[in-house]
Scaffold this motif. Structure first.
Motif, PDB file in Angstrom:
ATOM      1  N   SER A 192       0.857  -1.195   0.000  1.00 30.02           N
ATOM      2  CA  SER A 192       0.000   0.000   0.000  1.00 30.02           C
ATOM      3  C   SER A 192       0.882   1.231   0.000  1.00 30.02           C
ATOM      4  O   SER A 192       2.108   1.140   0.127  1.00 30.02           O
ATOM      5  N   GLY A 193       0.230   2.390  -0.108  1.00 26.11           N
ATOM      6  CA  GLY A 193       0.945   3.654  -0.033  1.00 26.11           C
ATOM      7  C   GLY A 193       1.547   3.868   1.351  1.00 26.11           C
ATOM      8  O   GLY A 193       2.345   4.770   1.561  1.00 26.11           O
ATOM      9  N   ARG A 194       1.154   3.043   2.294  1.00 20.68           N
ATOM     10  CA  ARG A 194       1.723   3.142   3.634  1.00 20.68           C
ATOM     11  C   ARG A 194       2.932   2.208   3.799  1.00 20.68           C
ATOM     12  O   ARG A 194       3.962   2.591   4.323  1.00 20.68           O
ATOM     13  N   MET A 233     -11.196   0.221  -3.827  1.00 21.64           N
ATOM     14  CA  MET A 233      -9.732   0.109  -3.910  1.00 21.64           C
ATOM     15  C   MET A 233      -9.310  -1.363  -3.858  1.00 21.64           C
ATOM     16  O   MET A 233      -8.455  -1.809  -4.636  1.00 21.64           O
ATOM     17  N   HIS A 293      -4.945   9.891   8.801  1.00 22.67           N
ATOM     18  CA  HIS A 293      -4.846   9.443   7.405  1.00 22.67           C
ATOM     19  C   HIS A 293      -6.085   8.641   6.985  1.00 22.67           C
ATOM     20  O   HIS A 293      -5.984   7.463   6.615  1.00 22.67           O
ATOM     21  N   SER A 331      -9.341   8.493   2.387  1.00 20.88           N
ATOM     22  CA  SER A 331     -10.038   7.520   1.525  1.00 20.88           C
ATOM     23  C   SER A 331     -10.821   6.501   2.358  1.00 20.88           C
ATOM     24  O   SER A 331     -11.355   5.533   1.797  1.00 20.88           O
ATOM     25  N   PHE A 336      -2.300  -0.857  -2.795  1.00 15.19           N
ATOM     26  CA  PHE A 336      -3.620  -0.407  -2.347  1.00 15.19           C
ATOM     27  C   PHE A 336      -3.490   1.081  -2.036  1.00 15.19           C
ATOM     28  O   PHE A 336      -2.958   1.466  -1.009  1.00 15.19           O
ATOM     29  N   GLY A 337      -3.940   1.939  -2.955  1.00 16.36           N
ATOM     30  CA  GLY A 337      -3.794   3.386  -2.765  1.00 16.36           C
ATOM     31  C   GLY A 337      -3.335   4.020  -4.062  1.00 16.36           C
ATOM     32  O   GLY A 337      -2.766   3.346  -4.932  1.00 16.36           O
ATOM     33  N   VAL A 338      -3.587   5.312  -4.200  1.00 17.25           N
ATOM     34  CA  VAL A 338      -3.169   5.987  -5.432  1.00 17.25           C
ATOM     35  C   VAL A 338      -1.712   6.436  -5.342  1.00 17.25           C
ATOM     36  O   VAL A 338      -0.974   6.395  -6.321  1.00 17.25           O
ATOM     37  N   GLY A 339      -1.290   6.867  -4.160  1.00 18.90           N
ATOM     38  CA  GLY A 339       0.089   7.344  -3.980  1.00 18.90           C
ATOM     39  C   GLY A 339       1.033   6.162  -3.837  1.00 18.90           C
ATOM     40  O   GLY A 339       0.793   5.260  -3.042  1.00 18.90           O
ATOM     41  N   ARG A 352       0.441  14.095   1.162  1.00 17.86           N
ATOM     42  CA  ARG A 352       1.437  13.296   1.872  1.00 17.86           C
ATOM     43  C   ARG A 352       2.119  14.190   2.894  1.00 17.86           C
ATOM     44  O   ARG A 352       2.361  15.373   2.620  1.00 17.86           O
ATOM     45  N   LEU A 410     -10.830   6.743  -5.527  1.00 20.36           N
ATOM     46  CA  LEU A 410     -10.853   7.385  -4.207  1.00 20.36           C
ATOM     47  C   LEU A 410     -10.898   8.905  -4.269  1.00 20.36           C
ATOM     48  O   LEU A 410     -10.941   9.579  -3.246  1.00 20.36           O
ATOM     49  N   ARG A 420     -12.905   2.037   0.170  1.00 19.42           N
ATOM     50  CA  ARG A 420     -11.910   1.001   0.457  1.00 19.42           C
ATOM     51  C   ARG A 420     -12.269  -0.295  -0.266  1.00 19.42           C
ATOM     52  O   ARG A 420     -11.397  -1.032  -0.715  1.00 19.42           O
TER      53      ARG A 420
HETATM   54  C1  8YV Z   1      -4.659   4.995   1.733  1.00 15.26           C
HETATM   55  C2  8YV Z   1      -3.557   6.856   0.364  1.00 15.26           C
HETATM   56  O1  8YV Z   1      -5.039   5.321   3.031  1.00 15.26           O
HETATM   57  O2  8YV Z   1      -4.289   6.327  -1.800  1.00 15.26           O
HETATM   58  C3  8YV Z   1      -3.398   6.791  -1.102  1.00 15.26           C
HETATM   59  O3  8YV Z   1      -2.340   7.210  -1.599  1.00 15.26           O
HETATM   60  O4  8YV Z   1      -2.763   7.419   1.029  1.00 15.26           O
HETATM   61  C4  8YV Z   1      -4.759   6.270   1.003  1.00 15.26           C
HETATM   62  O5  8YV Z   1      -5.819   6.126   0.132  1.00 15.26           O
HETATM   63  C5  8YV Z   1      -3.401   4.231   1.776  1.00 15.26           C
HETATM   64  O6  8YV Z   1      -2.877   3.904   0.546  1.00 15.26           O
HETATM   65  C6  8YV Z   1      -3.626   2.952   2.561  1.00 15.26           C
HETATM   66  O7  8YV Z   1      -2.556   2.731   3.346  1.00 15.26           O
END
Ligand code: 8YV
Length: 321
Positions: free
Chosen positions: A58-60, A299, A287, A290, A80-83, A240, A106, A296
């Motif tokens: 994920s973006g995290r 996503m 955070h 989304s 999982f995430g756009v970033g 971010r 999202l 979710r």
């Molecule tokens: C999510 C996000 O919380 O999409 C992104 O870039 O930061 C958020 O939608 C994240 O990706 C899940 O950890």
């Protein structure tokens, strides 16, 4: 090409705990390894590293160069995430590893959160809630907030999310200006383009951050930008944490150089600067931009569509270029 008939023989590595629905789906269909639960990572890599074909992250949680390079059979990284700033894209591309993210699904919820923060700081929503819960209403009056209609909303990053923020802010009667790598020709002509963030901040009552993270945008909001935003200006961040020099932000808030801030993201999540906890002019969110059931799920569906698509036919829906 490898035989994809039995997906149960495909080794996947999930970097950190994604939502239970994704874990359950992947456990039912693939051989899922959970990186964050593995104590002896070196032994795991020795025993299974050579057969891991997909990373789910994920973006995290991201994916470092070290991890990517320790998986010689790696074909795909599904995020999982756009970033995708915590994923080492160069390392992935150098190995011809395909990377996917979840754009598009999202944008609306993230934009909603930006407006919630604009309203939250202006109308002092969280502070007013604390006032009532503390039993203060019968004996004190709460005081006034600020109207957002007629104010100037400056958006840094007019991508899909930025444009949805602009549409919502406009519906609340705000004037729109923006900074982007280039001026956009496909947005309403009355959106004013600013050539740099400092001049946008100078012309904004609310500076709203909706740009990608990563090294190119690190600390794009610094002490100079905050000074330009000024003592009646608010900083809103749904992008971010890395795009803001957080130490400079804390200092600006402590010195009253800006009016307040609405923050969904932080430089060292899940840590937030303790100096902000006692400030009533700051709204802090963990955070969650989304974080709705609907988004979710969308996503998660996209992550799985990309992943299944890759292992079925080598086709993904949303590849990071
Ligand atoms: C999510 C996000 O919380 O999409 C992104 O870039 O930061 C958020 O939608 C994240 O990706 C899940 O950890």
């Amino acid at each position: 090409m490898k035989d994809n008939a039995d997906t149960h023989a495909i080794d996947l590595l999930m970097v950190g705990p994604l939502i239970p629905e994704i874990i359950a789906y992947l456990e039912g269909k693939y051989r899922l390894h959970k990186w964050w639960t593995i104590e002896d990572k070196e032994t795991f890599l020795r025993e299974h590293g050579a057969t891991v074909r997909g990373i789910v992250t994920s973006g995290r949680f991201g994916a470092t160069k070290t991890l990517i390079d320790s998986l010689p059979a790696l074909e795909v990284i599904n995020s999982f995430g756009v970033g995708y700033d915590p994923i080492d894209i160069d390392a992935a591309h150098a190995r011809n590893v395909v990377v996917t993210n979840t754009p598009g699904v999202l944008d609306d919820c993230v934009a909603d959160t930006a407006l919630a923060l604009i309203l939250g700081v202006s109308r002092r929503i969280a502070e007013a809630d604390r006032f009532v819960r503390a039993g203060r209403w019968p004996n004190e009056s709460f005081g006034l907030g600020r109207k957002i209609g007629g104010k100037r909303c400056g958006i840094v990053g007019l991508g899909n999310i930025g444009r949805q923020i602009a549409a919502r802010a406009e519906a609340f009667g705000m004037d729109i200006a923006y900074y982007n790598r280039r001026a956009r020709t496909d947005v309403p002509a009355h959106y004013r383009y600013c050539e740099d963030v400092v001049s946008l901040a100078r012309e904004s009552d609310y500076l709203v951050l909706a740009l990608p993270g990563g090294s190119a945008t690190r600390h794009i909001v610094n002490a100079e930008v905050l000074k330009a935003l000024g003592q009646d200006g608010y900083l809103i961040n749904v992008a971010r944490g890395s795009v803001v020099d957080e130490a400079a932000l804390v200092q600006a808030l402590q010195a009253g150089e800006i009016a307040g801030a609405g923050l969904d993201v932080f430089e060292h999540e899940p840590k937030t600067p303790e100096a902000l906890w006692s400030m009533d002019n700051v709204v802090l969110l963990p955070h969650i931009a989304s974080g709705t059931h609907e988004t979710r799920k969308a996503m998660a569906d996209l992550v799985l569509k990309n992943l299944d698509g890759w292992f079925a036919t080598r086709e993904v829906v949303t590849q990071v270029v």
